[in-house]
Structure formats: structure tokens, C-alpha cells
Design a protein around this motif. Structure first.
Motif, mmCIF file in Angstrom:
data_model
loop_
_atom_site.group_PDB
_atom_site.id
_atom_site.type_symbol
_atom_site.label_atom_id
_atom_site.label_comp_id
_atom_site.label_asym_id
_atom_site.label_seq_id
_atom_site.Cartn_x
_atom_site.Cartn_y
_atom_site.Cartn_z
ATOM 1 N N HIS B 120 44.863 13.155 -35.478
ATOM 2 C CA HIS B 120 44.590 14.125 -36.646
ATOM 3 C C HIS B 120 46.036 15.043 -37.314
ATOM 4 O O HIS B 120 45.977 15.096 -38.419
ATOM 5 N N ASN B 149 40.582 9.538 -34.522
ATOM 6 C CA ASN B 149 40.436 10.518 -35.181
ATOM 7 C C ASN B 149 41.495 10.821 -36.059
ATOM 8 O O ASN B 149 42.478 10.925 -35.507
ATOM 9 N N THR B 152 41.112 16.642 -39.043
ATOM 10 C CA THR B 152 40.091 17.785 -38.523
ATOM 11 C C THR B 152 40.206 18.802 -39.548
ATOM 12 O O THR B 152 41.125 18.946 -40.344
ATOM 13 N N ASN B 192 37.141 15.295 -37.622
ATOM 14 C CA ASN B 192 36.587 16.377 -36.701
ATOM 15 C C ASN B 192 35.532 15.535 -35.515
ATOM 16 O O ASN B 192 34.391 15.982 -35.498
ATOM 17 N N SER B 395 33.672 21.308 -42.609
ATOM 18 C CA SER B 395 33.839 21.707 -41.125
ATOM 19 C C SER B 395 32.739 20.792 -40.452
ATOM 20 O O SER B 395 31.986 21.423 -39.707
ATOM 21 N N THR B 397 31.669 16.747 -38.785
ATOM 22 C CA THR B 397 32.247 15.300 -38.422
ATOM 23 C C THR B 397 31.781 14.487 -39.460
ATOM 24 O O THR B 397 30.486 14.502 -39.884
#
Lengths: 89, 452
Positions: B120, B149, B152, B192, B395, B397
Motif C-alpha cells: 500500500h 493490498n 490503506t 485496507n 476507512s 475494506t
């Protein structure tokens, strides 16, 4: 182990006798029993203790399912913890 | 004793409403498997997984029989391979992917997750090697799942990674073209990402986790659907309360099974994931729950609000039922794995744009979506960027599991079989995002990431 058994079937004479004699033959103790007929469907729940039996839980379960298939009864047996968890806060 | 109607209600949920445990996932740390020689590393990984997960499937089946609850999947998640393999000086990471596949087969599980990298904020050399090995790994293994990922809330969005993943997805689809691009169904691009997710394809054993852990994912869209049938025409207050009560019961069952699995395997209990996870089976659909709230077809106006209510009420009901709630914990809306979603797409009521809006209010994201085979890597990257932005700003996923099905065009069907189901190919916007993706760099973290 304490387990809940449910038996459902089209109502007729002798269902309790058949199920209970099978349990007795395997030394499974019945702690509580409740039975009703809802819209012609026989419904019974039992609280049983399998620790008195020399048979394993799997053997008891298999014997019950076989009896159910032979006599057109729908039989379930499950550990009682699950019901308490789902229905009691 | 409990009353007869409570007992029969539970039995009916299992027998007729598809109530089940969706997955018991054993998380295993692989940090102690590092080795400069990739073959030695792969061997250590194989041995450790086989040792730790030896009794997983057998224990799962035993619990299934005693509790009378189907446990559909037994799975394994491992430390992100990019972290474990970082000291390997030779060879392709696909060697490790193949070791994971063999270990999964030896243990009898149906998926293993963790062929993953967390990029990220930036790439390590190992992260790049892992990502480059994804197409080969997913086309040469059956049970390995991969995730990356790319964003974030704390770090923002790594747009270089977003651009790279568009190309990797495309390459993976082409290498598995004979199976309609099946490899992409095992590849998730996250924003996230969570460390304790028990669900595939996105599960990995995070770096903050212990040596071994049991995480459980419950299911039960069919049960919620049935409960809503009893409150037809009632207000949303009643709908929310009904979903909450149902979610409580479903989650309690998950908690009991998680505790039993943890005790029998001698592995600490991690979390119960509250997600409502659908399957392609009739009567196990999240879309049908939304329709039960009064929508003619899932995807029409009102769908986002209905999903927001559902997702929130599931969490509120579930949170009190479990000691530790974690993972993704929200309603899943995978298209190919949900009979109602498939029908909604086929009817024309559910578009990619509406699905994107729905992902703002639920977990997880654009999941199991087939798009035309000629979709460009840049368009795939732009879809990922949009989804990552939703996750980063809210905030939460979000994820993209998208399949550019080779040779298919909008309206065709692709078949993956089993739990992965089948998906109608959905149209994408044909205008180019090429120059946007070509920029690279990072989209900065949002202002609300500065909480200290």
C-alpha cells in the motif's frame, strides 16, 4: 454428552415407542421429552445423555438415522450446546 | 429443556434455510520458514503446513457430525509469501505457490490463501517478485489464492501497484483462458486488507497474528431471507430488529463451533467473521434479502439503502454473540456466487456502477465480476483505483476480484463451477483511463487518517 434429538413424521401410533426402545437398547438416557402434533405432523424433542452408553456418538447417530429411514421418521441428534447458545442470551 | 419451537426453528434453519458454517480457517505463521534457497524455503513451508493442519479437516468433520451443522469449507491462510520469501536469492516464487498447493492437497483443504503482498505504500524487491509470479502461480496451481493490498486509509493509494495489478489480472486471465479466466477468481486486490479474514480468496495470516489461529466465517442469507418473509409490509424498524435477532443466532452458532474447533485442535480462537456469505444455491442469496425488503429486482433504486440497513443490522446483532468479531464482517455481494445477483444482472437491473455504489455500504467490493475479455489493463486498474478510493475514504475494506473473461463479450456467461458459480459478463465504460493510470505515484492519505 448431552444432546438434543428431534423427531418429525406423519403422526401415527408407535413413534415414541420405536425411538425410545432404540435409545434404551443403546443405554442412552432420556433426561427430558416433549411431544406435540402440529397440523398432523408429529414433532418430538428429547434431551438425552449419551455418556451412559458404551456406544460412540457416531454409532448412536447412525443407528437413529437408519431407524428413521426404515420408518419414515426425520431424526436429528445434535450436541445441546448449540441450542442453548442460539436461544439464550 | 428449551422449548420445542426454538429447537425446531434451529433444525429448520439448518435443514431448509442453508444455515451453515461457511469456513473454518486455520491461520499459520510461516516466518520461521525463511531460507536463502527457494527450494529449501518451499520444503519448510510444505512441512510446517502439513504438521499444523494435519487434523484440521478431520476435526471439522467431527464437529459437523456432533453439532449437526454443515461446515462447508476447511481452509488455511498463511503469512504473506512476499514476507516469508524475502531472503530467497534464487528462483521464481511460483515454486512456493506450488508448495502451498501441494500442502493444501495433502491436508485435504479446498483453498489456501496467502500468496500475498502488502504494497500500500511501496514495493520491496520481494513484493515485486511475488506479484510478477502471480499469473504463473495461479495458472499452475489449483488451490492457491492470492491477494495484494494496494491502499490503506493511513498510507493512501499506491497507484504504481494499481497499474501493475491491471496487467497482472489480464495476464492471469490469458494464462487460464481455457477455463474462462478462472485464475482471476483466486486473485483479490485490496484496500485496507484485514489480517484475520477467514474467507477466500482474500485470506492471509497477518503479521500481527500469533503462531496459529482459528478464524470462523458464518453464513446464513437464507435464514435472514426467511425471517423477513414473516415481517412483510412492516416498517424498517421491524426489519432492522428482525435482521439483528437473526444475525445474533447465526453468530452464536459460529462462536460455539469456533470454540469447539479451537479446543480440539489446541489452537487459539481468533475471531468470528459475521459476513453474510451467499452461495449459488437457491435460497442462499443476499440479493433476495434486499428484494424481500420490497425491491422488485436487486439493483434498482433503493438497493444501496436496503444493503446499508442489512449490513449494519447484521453487525449489531452479531457483535454481542461473539467474544471477538473480526475479519471482514459485512454482507458480501459477489455476483457469480449469488443466484439473485446473477438474475439481477441478467435482467439488466444491476450494473457495474450500481455494484460500485453498493460497495460503499457493505463489505467487500466488486467481487467475482466478469467483464469483457477485451477490457484493457488500464480500465481494470481504473476500476481498482475507484474501489480503493471508496475503501480509503470510508476507512473500510474494499476489494476487487474481477475476471476479464478471454474471448467473451457483455451478455455472455462464464462458468467457474462449484462455490465460484457462474457469472454474466458485465459491460464496462469504454472511454479510456490510460493517461490517468500512466501517471503512477501515490494518491496521498486522506485528511481523516491523521488521528493522532
Amino acid at each position: 454428552m448431552k444432546a438434543i434429538m428431534t423427531v418429525t413424521a406423519n403422526d401415527r401410533v408407535g413413534i415414541i415407542a420405536s425411538v425410545c426402545s432404540l435409545l434404551a437398547s443403546m443405554d442412552v438416557n432420556i433426561l427430558d421429552i416433549s411431544q406435540t402434533v402440529m397440523e398432523g405432523i408429529f414433532t418430538m424433542t428429547l434431551l438425552v445423555d449419551t455418556s451412559t452408553s458404551k456406544h460412540s456418538f457416531d454409532e448412536i447417530r447412525t443407528a437413529l438415522i437408519q431407524r428413521g429411514e426404515a420408518e419414515e421418521l426425520v431424526i436429528h441428534i445434535q450436541r445441546s450446546d448449540i441450542f442453548e447458545a442460539m436461544h439464550r442470551v | 429443556m428449551l422449548n420445542i419451537s426454538d429447537i425446531m426453528q434451529t433444525v429448520n434453519m439448518i435443514d431448509h434455510q442453508h444455515l451453515d458454517i461457511r469456513t473454518i480457517t486455520l491461520g499459520i505463521s510461516l516466518y520461521d520458514c525463511a531460507d536463502p534457497d527457494i527450494k529449501a524455503c518451499a520444503r519448510k513451508i510444505y512441512d510446517k503446513i502439513c504438521r499444523k493442519a494435519e487434523h484440521l479437516v478431520e476435526t471439522g468433520c467431527e464437529i459437523e457430525r456432533e453439532y449437526g451443522i454443515p461446515i462447508i469449507n476447511k481452509r488455511i491462510s498463511v503469512t504473506p509469501v512476499a514476507q516469508v520469501a524475502a531472503s530467497c536469492t534464487n528462483g521464481s516464487y511460483a515454486t512456493i505457490g506450488q508448495a502451498l498447493d501441494s500442502a493444501a492437497k495433502s491436508c485435504g483443504v479446498n483453498f489456501i490463501g496467502g500468496f500475498s503482498a502488502l504494497v500500500h505504500k511501496g514495493f520491496t524487491d520481494s513484493d515485486r517478485r511475488l506479484i510478477e509470479a502471480i499469473p504463473e502461480t495461479l495458472s499452475s496451481t489449483e488451490l492457491v489464492c492470492s491477494s495484494v493490498n494496494v491502499a490503506t486509509t493511513k498510507a493512501g493509494i499506491n497507484m504504481d501497484a494499481v497499474a501493475l495489478m491491471g496487467r497482472i489480472i489480464k495476464d492471469t486471465a490469458e494464462r487460464t483462458a481455457s477455463q474462462d479466466g478462472l485464475g482471476c477468481a483466486k486473485l483479490v486486490v485490496f484496500a485496507n486488507a484485514v489480517e484475520d479474514n477467514p474467507f477466500m480468496a482474500g485470506a492471509f495470516h497477518g503479521s500481527g497474528e500469533g503462531e496459529c489461529v482459528i478464524n470462523v466465517g458464518v453464513s446464513g442469507p437464507g435464514v435472514v431471507y426467511r425471517a423477513l418473509q414473516d415481517v412483510k409490509g412492516e416498517s424498517f424498524d421491524v426489519v432492522a430488529e428482525t435482521v439483528k435477532r437473526t444475525a445474533f443466532r447465526i453468530t452464536r452458532m459460529g462462536q460455539v463451533v469456533a470454540a469447539a474447533a479451537s479446543e480440539r485442535l489446541g489452537v487459539p480462537f481468533g475471531i468470528v467473521d459475521l459476513s453474510l456469505a451467499p452461495t449459488p444455491a437457491q435460497g442462499d442469496s443476499v440479493a433476495r434479502i434486499l428484494e424481500a425488503m420490497g425491491l422488485e429486482v436487486c439493483g434498482t433504486h433503493g438497493t444501496t439503502a436496503a444493503l446499508a440497513l442489512l449490513n449494519d443490522a447484521v453487525k449489531k446483532g452479531g457483535v454481542m454473540a461473539s467474544g471477538h468479531v473480526g475479519g471482514l464482517s459485512g454482507a458480501f455481494i459477489p455476483v457469480s456466487e449469488d443466484e439473485g445477483m446473477i438474475a439481477a444482472v441478467k435482467s439488466g437491473a444491476l450494473s457495474l456502477e450500481k455494484l460500485e455504489a453498493m460497495t460503499c455500504v457493505c463489505s467487500v467490493g466488486l467481487d467475482m465480476i466478469a467483464v469483457p475479455g477485451d477490457t484493457t489493463p488500464e480500465t481494470l486498474s481504473a476500476i481498482i483505483a475507484d474501489e480503493a478510493a471508496i475503501g480509503v475514504i470510508n476507512s473500510k475494506t474494499t476489494a476487487v476480484r474481477i475476471i476479464p473473461a478471454p474471448g467473451k463479450k457483455a451478455g455472455d456467461m462464464v462458468e467457474f463451477g462449484g462455490l465460484l458459480g457462474s457469472a454474466p459478463v458485465m459491460a464496462v465504460n469504454s472511454a479510456s483511463a490510460h493517461d490517468f493510470i500512466a501517471r503512477g505515484g501515490r494518491i496521498p492519505a486522506p485528511i481523516h487518517s491523521l488521528k493522532n
